[in-house]
Design an enzyme around this catalytic site. Structure first.
Site, PDB file in Angstrom:
ATOM      1  N   CYS A   1       0.838  -1.209   0.000  1.00  0.00           N
ATOM      2  CA  CYS A   1       0.000   0.000   0.000  1.00  0.00           C
ATOM      3  C   CYS A   1       0.872   1.258   0.000  1.00  0.00           C
ATOM      4  O   CYS A   1       1.992   1.253   0.521  1.00  0.00           O
ATOM      5  CB  CYS A   1      -0.914   0.012   1.226  1.00  0.00           C
ATOM      6  SG  CYS A   1      -2.255  -1.182   1.103  1.00  0.00           S
TER       7      CYS A   1
ATOM      8  N   CYS B   1      -3.405   0.195  -3.358  1.00  0.00           N
ATOM      9  CA  CYS B   1      -4.156   0.503  -2.145  1.00  0.00           C
ATOM     10  C   CYS B   1      -3.513   1.685  -1.420  1.00  0.00           C
ATOM     11  O   CYS B   1      -2.336   1.970  -1.615  1.00  0.00           O
ATOM     12  CB  CYS B   1      -4.260  -0.716  -1.229  1.00  0.00           C
ATOM     13  SG  CYS B   1      -2.716  -1.596  -0.959  1.00  0.00           S
TER      14      CYS B   1
END
Ligand code: 2NF
Length: 213
Positions: free
Chosen positions: A81, A162
């Site tokens: 992420c 993400c």
């Protein structure tokens, strides 16, 4: 095809890169052994087989998602992420940046992007199944094997993003930095998962001498 011995260029794009197999296999092994050993268990020979099965002996304007799906599935990887960095019309600059700064990953820092960057490939229904003379550009026929590869790997890269994502755009483009029919505009943006991606930071880069569009 012309008369025997006189090669006629069929398409406008570069033909298949010579020694494609050696380059792809070498890059794959380099990637899983040195660049990203988290992927050490990937089977590079199998990846090459699926790559070659996707386009060899096929018409270079009739590539399908089904041709490339097995390759995409086998080469799939996760992206941490807050690390994804997209780009459009800034290829040289973005990679000059990621070469020394390890904070972000572009598609070319993933296995699929790393293996294929700068290479050209397309099939030919007749022997030897590969066209080394010329390959279609995406403007000539949209469903050529390299467009299919890049669109599918770009889609997967976007789906995997993400957290906070980044994009480096070119602020000196006449028509504007965001291009609707670019891969970034037409494939990546639309495949970001709004449940996983909280925002996108836009880096608008201009040529030093301008213009600033
Ligand atoms: O060669 C690569 N490394 C590559 C190719 C295509 C797409 C990488 N990508 C991924 C990157 F990860 C970026 O995030 O897509 C993003 C960049 O693509 P873009 O279309 O937004 O940016 P451009 O600088 O305009 O083009 C990059 C390459 O994509 C081709 C173009 O010819 C160039 O080789 N391309 C652009 N639009 C299309 C399209 N609609 C396209 N190829 C097929 N269909």
């Amino acid at each position: 095809k012309g008369t025997p011995g006189s090669e006629v260029l069929q398409w406008k794009g570069q033909g298949t890169t010579k020694q494609l197999q050696e380059i792809v296999l070498g890059r794959c092994h380099n990637y899983i052994a040195i660049v990203n050993p988290e992927l050490r268990d990937k089977d590079c020979l199998k990846i090459w087989e699926l790559f070659q099965n996707a386009f060899m002996y096929k018409h270079p304007c009739r590539a399908t998602e089904e041709d490339f799906q097995p390759l995409m599935d086998l080469a799939r990887q996760s992206i941490p992420c807050n690390k994804s960095l997209f780009w459009s019309k800034t290829k040289d600059l973005v990679h000059r940046y990621t070469k020394t700064n390890r904070d972000f990953l572009t598609l070319e820092d993933t296995l699929l992007g790393y293996m294929a960057d700068g290479l050209s490939w397309c099939g030919d229904p007749s022997s030897p199944g590969v066209n080394y003379e010329s390959c279609p550009e995406w403007t000539e026929c949209e469903n050529n094997p390299s467009s299919m590869y890049w669109k599918m790997s770009s889609k997967m890269f976007a789906e995997a993003a993400c957290g906070i994502t980044q994009v480096m755009l070119n602020g000196s483009i006449e028509a504007g930095a965001f291009i609707n029919n670019s891969i970034f505009g037409s494939v990546e943006v639309v495949n970001l998962n709004p449940n996983k991606v909280s925002k996108m930071q836009i880096w608008l880069m201009q040529d030093i001498d301008g213009p600033q569009k």
